[in-house]
Design a protein around this motif. Structure first.
Motif, PDB file in Angstrom:
ATOM      1  N   VAL A   1       0.849  -1.183   0.000  1.00 26.98           N
ATOM      2  CA  VAL A   1       0.000   0.000   0.000  1.00 26.98           C
ATOM      3  C   VAL A   1       0.890   1.240   0.000  1.00 26.98           C
ATOM      4  CG1 VAL A   1      -1.725   1.292   1.291  1.00 26.98           C
ATOM      5  CG2 VAL A   1      -1.892  -1.191   1.139  1.00 26.98           C
ATOM      6  N   GLY A   2       0.564   2.187  -0.879  1.00 23.23           N
ATOM      7  CA  GLY A   2       1.332   3.415  -0.983  1.00 23.23           C
ATOM      8  C   GLY A   2       2.308   3.432  -2.137  1.00 23.23           C
ATOM      9  N   ASP A   3       2.563   2.274  -2.769  1.00 25.92           N
ATOM     10  CA  ASP A   3       3.459   2.233  -3.924  1.00 25.92           C
ATOM     11  C   ASP A   3       2.847   2.982  -5.092  1.00 25.92           C
ATOM     12  OD1 ASP A   3       5.239   0.691  -2.534  1.00 25.92           O
ATOM     13  OD2 ASP A   3       4.775  -1.184  -3.578  1.00 25.92           O
ATOM     14  N   LYS A   4       3.677   3.694  -5.840  1.00 22.30           N
ATOM     15  CA  LYS A   4       3.232   4.359  -7.065  1.00 22.30           C
ATOM     16  C   LYS A   4       3.524   3.403  -8.218  1.00 22.30           C
ATOM     17  CE  LYS A   4       3.606   8.714  -9.529  1.00 22.30           C
ATOM     18  NZ  LYS A   4       4.297  10.022  -9.573  1.00 22.30           N
ATOM     19  N   VAL A   5       2.482   3.033  -8.974  1.00 25.96           N
ATOM     20  CA  VAL A   5       2.628   2.034 -10.026  1.00 25.96           C
ATOM     21  C   VAL A   5       2.122   2.578 -11.360  1.00 25.96           C
ATOM     22  CG1 VAL A   5       2.389   0.106  -8.419  1.00 25.96           C
ATOM     23  CG2 VAL A   5       0.374   1.004  -9.548  1.00 25.96           C
ATOM     24  N   THR A   6       2.564   1.922 -12.423  1.00 27.71           N
ATOM     25  CA  THR A   6       2.058   2.189 -13.760  1.00 27.71           C
ATOM     26  C   THR A   6       1.475   0.890 -14.285  1.00 27.71           C
ATOM     27  OG1 THR A   6       3.774   3.833 -14.151  1.00 27.71           O
ATOM     28  CG2 THR A   6       2.631   2.995 -16.083  1.00 27.71           C
ATOM     29  N   THR A   7       0.245   0.939 -14.790  1.00 26.55           N
ATOM     30  CA  THR A   7      -0.377  -0.263 -15.340  1.00 26.55           C
ATOM     31  C   THR A   7       0.135  -0.494 -16.757  1.00 26.55           C
ATOM     32  OG1 THR A   7      -2.255   0.897 -16.316  1.00 26.55           O
ATOM     33  CG2 THR A   7      -2.479   0.189 -14.012  1.00 26.55           C
ATOM     34  N   ILE A   8      -0.175  -1.663 -17.304  1.00 26.59           N
ATOM     35  CA  ILE A   8       0.254  -1.953 -18.667  1.00 26.59           C
ATOM     36  C   ILE A   8      -0.477  -1.076 -19.680  1.00 26.59           C
ATOM     37  CG2 ILE A   8       1.026  -4.303 -18.210  1.00 26.59           C
ATOM     38  CD1 ILE A   8      -1.629  -5.314 -19.295  1.00 26.59           C
ATOM     39  N   GLY A   9      -1.552  -0.417 -19.250  1.00 25.84           N
ATOM     40  CA  GLY A   9      -2.278   0.516 -20.098  1.00 25.84           C
ATOM     41  C   GLY A   9      -1.788   1.946 -19.976  1.00 25.84           C
TER      42      GLY A   9
ATOM     43  N   ARG B   1      -8.978  11.043  -5.925  1.00 29.57           N
ATOM     44  CA  ARG B   1      -8.615   9.740  -5.359  1.00 29.57           C
ATOM     45  C   ARG B   1      -9.673   8.681  -5.639  1.00 29.57           C
ATOM     46  NH1 ARG B   1      -4.971  10.084  -0.149  1.00 29.57           N
ATOM     47  NH2 ARG B   1      -3.543  11.643  -0.914  1.00 29.57           N
ATOM     48  N   THR B   2     -10.109   8.634  -6.858  1.00 25.62           N
ATOM     49  CA  THR B   2     -11.071   7.620  -7.280  1.00 25.62           C
ATOM     50  C   THR B   2     -10.417   6.254  -7.164  1.00 25.62           C
ATOM     51  OG1 THR B   2     -11.984   9.206  -8.842  1.00 25.62           O
ATOM     52  CG2 THR B   2     -12.564   6.889  -9.180  1.00 25.62           C
ATOM     53  N   LYS B   3     -11.098   5.328  -6.519  1.00 29.15           N
ATOM     54  CA  LYS B   3     -10.558   3.982  -6.321  1.00 29.15           C
ATOM     55  C   LYS B   3     -11.096   3.048  -7.401  1.00 29.15           C
ATOM     56  CE  LYS B   3      -9.472   4.230  -1.484  1.00 29.15           C
ATOM     57  NZ  LYS B   3      -9.843   5.449  -0.866  1.00 29.15           N
ATOM     58  N   VAL B   4     -10.158   2.377  -8.098  1.00 29.72           N
ATOM     59  CA  VAL B   4     -10.508   1.482  -9.195  1.00 29.72           C
ATOM     60  C   VAL B   4      -9.759   0.164  -9.005  1.00 29.72           C
ATOM     61  CG1 VAL B   4     -10.481   1.196 -11.701  1.00 29.72           C
ATOM     62  CG2 VAL B   4     -10.740   3.475 -10.725  1.00 29.72           C
ATOM     63  N   PRO B   5     -10.466  -0.987  -9.074  1.00 30.29           N
ATOM     64  CA  PRO B   5      -9.775  -2.279  -8.949  1.00 30.29           C
ATOM     65  C   PRO B   5      -9.097  -2.673 -10.261  1.00 30.29           C
ATOM     66  CG  PRO B   5     -12.131  -2.634  -9.176  1.00 30.29           C
ATOM     67  CD  PRO B   5     -11.918  -1.145  -9.121  1.00 30.29           C
ATOM     68  N   PHE B   6      -7.918  -3.265 -10.158  1.00 33.62           N
ATOM     69  CA  PHE B   6      -7.167  -3.787 -11.291  1.00 33.62           C
ATOM     70  C   PHE B   6      -6.669  -5.179 -10.946  1.00 33.62           C
ATOM     71  CE2 PHE B   6      -6.886   0.656 -12.408  1.00 33.62           C
ATOM     72  CZ  PHE B   6      -6.774   0.671 -13.789  1.00 33.62           C
ATOM     73  N   GLU B   7      -6.589  -6.043 -11.939  1.00 38.80           N
ATOM     74  CA  GLU B   7      -5.962  -7.344 -11.756  1.00 38.80           C
ATOM     75  C   GLU B   7      -4.474  -7.123 -11.513  1.00 38.80           C
ATOM     76  OE1 GLU B   7      -7.259 -10.475 -11.851  1.00 38.80           O
ATOM     77  OE2 GLU B   7      -9.307  -9.828 -12.263  1.00 38.80           O
ATOM     78  N   LYS B   8      -3.845  -7.994 -10.717  1.00 40.67           N
ATOM     79  CA  LYS B   8      -2.418  -7.826 -10.435  1.00 40.67           C
ATOM     80  C   LYS B   8      -1.572  -7.929 -11.697  1.00 40.67           C
ATOM     81  CE  LYS B   8      -1.539  -8.893  -5.628  1.00 40.67           C
ATOM     82  NZ  LYS B   8      -0.909  -9.823  -4.700  1.00 40.67           N
ATOM     83  N   TRP B   9      -1.985  -8.767 -12.639  1.00 45.60           N
ATOM     84  CA  TRP B   9      -1.179  -8.922 -13.848  1.00 45.60           C
ATOM     85  C   TRP B   9      -1.150  -7.654 -14.690  1.00 45.60           C
ATOM     86  CZ3 TRP B   9      -3.826  -7.943 -18.217  1.00 45.60           C
ATOM     87  CH2 TRP B   9      -5.194  -8.181 -18.237  1.00 45.60           C
ATOM     88  N   ALA B  10      -2.056  -6.698 -14.411  1.00 52.06           N
ATOM     89  CA  ALA B  10      -2.107  -5.449 -15.177  1.00 52.06           C
ATOM     90  C   ALA B  10      -1.099  -4.421 -14.677  1.00 52.06           C
ATOM     91  CB  ALA B  10      -3.513  -4.863 -15.140  1.00 52.06           C
ATOM     92  N   ILE B  11      -0.414  -4.709 -13.571  1.00 50.76           N
ATOM     93  CA  ILE B  11       0.602  -3.785 -13.070  1.00 50.76           C
ATOM     94  C   ILE B  11       1.870  -4.003 -13.887  1.00 50.76           C
ATOM     95  CG2 ILE B  11       1.952  -3.048 -11.074  1.00 50.76           C
ATOM     96  CD1 ILE B  11      -1.083  -2.548 -10.821  1.00 50.76           C
ATOM     97  N   GLY B  12       2.320  -2.940 -14.554  1.00 53.04           N
ATOM     98  CA  GLY B  12       3.499  -3.051 -15.418  1.00 53.04           C
ATOM     99  C   GLY B  12       4.790  -2.740 -14.698  1.00 53.04           C
ATOM    100  N   THR B  13       4.816  -1.640 -13.942  1.00 50.95           N
ATOM    101  CA  THR B  13       6.027  -1.256 -13.227  1.00 50.95           C
ATOM    102  C   THR B  13       5.667  -0.597 -11.897  1.00 50.95           C
ATOM    103  OG1 THR B  13       6.087   0.933 -14.264  1.00 50.95           O
ATOM    104  CG2 THR B  13       7.362  -0.804 -15.334  1.00 50.95           C
ATOM    105  N   VAL B  14       6.613  -0.629 -10.984  1.00 48.06           N
ATOM    106  CA  VAL B  14       6.496   0.113  -9.740  1.00 48.06           C
ATOM    107  C   VAL B  14       7.436   1.301  -9.884  1.00 48.06           C
ATOM    108  CG1 VAL B  14       6.849   0.073  -7.243  1.00 48.06           C
ATOM    109  CG2 VAL B  14       5.970  -1.948  -8.396  1.00 48.06           C
TER     110      VAL B  14
END
Length: 97
Positions: free
Chosen positions: A46-54, A76-89
């Motif tokens: 929690v708190g990590d800044k990530v970029t999704t594959i999109g 701060r809109t909360k949106v669920p994403f699948e873990k596999w969609a996280i591209g980078t931290v």
């Protein structure tokens, strides 16, 4: 050894060499990359800044087994994403307000 036996041995050696080349040039590096991505996704917190594959940049708000909830935008809109969609931290432990 006759000529036919030598030809069979050379064919087997050629195929084995070709497989070895493909393994070390294509398969092995891809397995390393996949392992590194899996470890990165498992170590999210929690708190990590990530970029999704999109291309969406967001902060991790909540982590579940198969998905993460990301906070987007100034509201701060909360949106669920699948873990596999996280591209980078991008960075770890940005300030969580």
């Amino acid at each position: 050894m006759n000529a036919q036996t030598q030809q069979i041995i050379m064919t087997i050696v050629t195929w084995a060499g070709l497989f070895a080349v493909f393994y070390f040039i294509l398969i092995r590096p891809q397995k390393k990359k996949d392992k590194k991505l899996k470890e990165m996704r498992q170590s999210l917190s929690v708190g990590d800044k990530v970029t999704t594959i999109g291309g969406i940049i967001a902060n991790v708000a909540k982590i579940e087994e198969d998905f993460v909830v990301l906070e987007l935008g100034p509201n701060r809109t909360k949106v669920p994403f699948e873990k596999w969609a996280i591209g980078t931290v991008e960075s770890n432990k940005e300030s969580v307000e």
